[in-house]
Write a protein that holds these residues in place. Structure first.
Motif, mmCIF file in Angstrom:
data_model
loop_
_atom_site.group_PDB
_atom_site.id
_atom_site.type_symbol
_atom_site.label_atom_id
_atom_site.label_comp_id
_atom_site.label_asym_id
_atom_site.label_seq_id
_atom_site.Cartn_x
_atom_site.Cartn_y
_atom_site.Cartn_z
ATOM 1 N N ALA A 175 0.839 -1.203 0.000
ATOM 2 C CA ALA A 175 0.000 0.000 0.000
ATOM 3 C C ALA A 175 0.873 1.252 0.000
ATOM 4 O O ALA A 175 0.611 2.211 -0.744
ATOM 5 N N LEU A 176 1.924 1.265 0.826
ATOM 6 C CA LEU A 176 2.845 2.398 0.859
ATOM 7 C C LEU A 176 3.580 2.548 -0.472
ATOM 8 O O LEU A 176 3.793 3.659 -0.956
ATOM 9 N N SER A 177 3.950 1.427 -1.066
ATOM 10 C CA SER A 177 4.652 1.462 -2.351
ATOM 11 C C SER A 177 3.749 1.983 -3.458
ATOM 12 O O SER A 177 4.201 2.690 -4.367
ATOM 13 N N THR A 178 2.452 1.646 -3.375
ATOM 14 C CA THR A 178 1.493 2.145 -4.369
ATOM 15 C C THR A 178 1.426 3.663 -4.327
ATOM 16 O O THR A 178 1.415 4.332 -5.366
ATOM 17 N N LYS A 179 1.388 4.229 -3.120
ATOM 18 C CA LYS A 179 1.339 5.682 -2.986
ATOM 19 C C LYS A 179 2.684 6.326 -3.315
ATOM 20 O O LYS A 179 2.730 7.474 -3.778
ATOM 21 N N ALA A 180 3.792 5.597 -3.072
ATOM 22 C CA ALA A 180 5.110 6.147 -3.386
ATOM 23 C C ALA A 180 5.265 6.370 -4.893
ATOM 24 O O ALA A 180 5.977 7.275 -5.328
ATOM 25 N N ARG A 181 4.576 5.558 -5.676
ATOM 26 C CA ARG A 181 4.620 5.729 -7.132
ATOM 27 C C ARG A 181 3.805 6.946 -7.576
ATOM 28 O O ARG A 181 4.179 7.647 -8.505
ATOM 29 N N ASP A 182 2.685 7.165 -6.909
ATOM 30 C CA ASP A 182 1.813 8.282 -7.292
ATOM 31 C C ASP A 182 0.920 8.636 -6.113
ATOM 32 O O ASP A 182 0.090 7.837 -5.692
ATOM 33 N N GLY A 183 1.094 9.840 -5.571
ATOM 34 C CA GLY A 183 0.216 10.289 -4.503
ATOM 35 C C GLY A 183 0.867 10.375 -3.148
ATOM 36 O O GLY A 183 0.173 10.521 -2.140
ATOM 37 N N LEU A 184 2.216 10.292 -3.083
ATOM 38 C CA LEU A 184 2.913 10.399 -1.809
ATOM 39 C C LEU A 184 3.589 11.758 -1.680
ATOM 40 O O LEU A 184 4.281 12.201 -2.598
#
Length: 211
Positions: A116-125
């Motif tokens: 989940a953190l990696s998903t946001k790190a790609r877009d939206g962090l």
């Protein structure tokens, strides 16, 4: 993975503190839909309370002795006060107890959080230096979010505890939720459009998996 650190006003932090190195073991994991689905399902199921059962005839504490004669009494031929037709009798075909708590392996839960953190790190962090406000007003904070381009649902995660003035200012903003690092979870991270982490939150989340 290096990420630029911002101030809450949208400006970049200058100097050595202007970059933060995100641990690839936490923020660089390849997401898998099946793992995320399992973790979110586990979270939502565990929110459900146990379904309360009703008492049936065998559960009611009433005498089983036949209380009237079979014939000549002018009443129906009842033989048990626990019958559903009587006040205080057992429920016919009552609800059964249902427990919705399901188990999930700790490794799967940890992996889902990393994904989940990696998903946001790609877009939206977004990583900010801190949540300290000069003007701790809801209106001023909403305007600042608009200037920064933080639209939609926003999840803000701080370190051990959320900074008090920020929590009060953000409390009435629709679509904005704040959590301490210990409360970070897969469902909340995925359902928000923008994830804002403080540097303290990054340290806590990385220590959570590497400690």
């Amino acid at each position: 993975m290096k990420v630029k650190v911002q101030n809450l006003d949208g400006t970049e932090v200058q100097g050595a503190a202007g970059d933060v190195e995100l641990n690839d073991a936490v923020f660089g994991v390849e997401p898998r839909q099946d793992i995320l689905h399992r973790v979110v399902t586990w979270q939502l199921w565990n929110r459900r309370a146990t379904a309360r059962p009703t008492r049936e005839r065998s559960d009611v504490a009433r005498t089983g002795k036949k209380f009237g004669r079979q014939k000549g009494g002018g009443t129906a031929r009842h033989g048990d006060r626990a019958a559903p037709v009587f006040i205080g009798g057992g429920k016919a075909h009552g609800a059964k107890k249902r427990d919705f708590n399901i188990s999930l392996n700790k490794k799967i839960r940890a992996l889902g959080m990393k994904m989940a953190l990696s998903t946001k790190a790609r877009d939206g962090l977004v990583v900010v230096d801190s949540l300290e406000l000069k003007d701790a007003k809801t209106k001023a904070l909403a305007e600042q979010f608009g200037k920064n381009g933080w639209n939609g649902k926003i999840l803000v995660i701080d370190g051990d505890a959320v900074e008090g003035s920020f929590a009060r200012a953000a409390g009435n903003l629709p679509g904005v939720n704040v959590l301490p690092a210990v409360g970070a979870n897969v469902y909340d991270i995925l359902k928000h459009d923008t994830l804002v982490l403080t540097k303290a939150a990054v340290e806590k989340l990385e220590a959570r998996f590497n400690g």
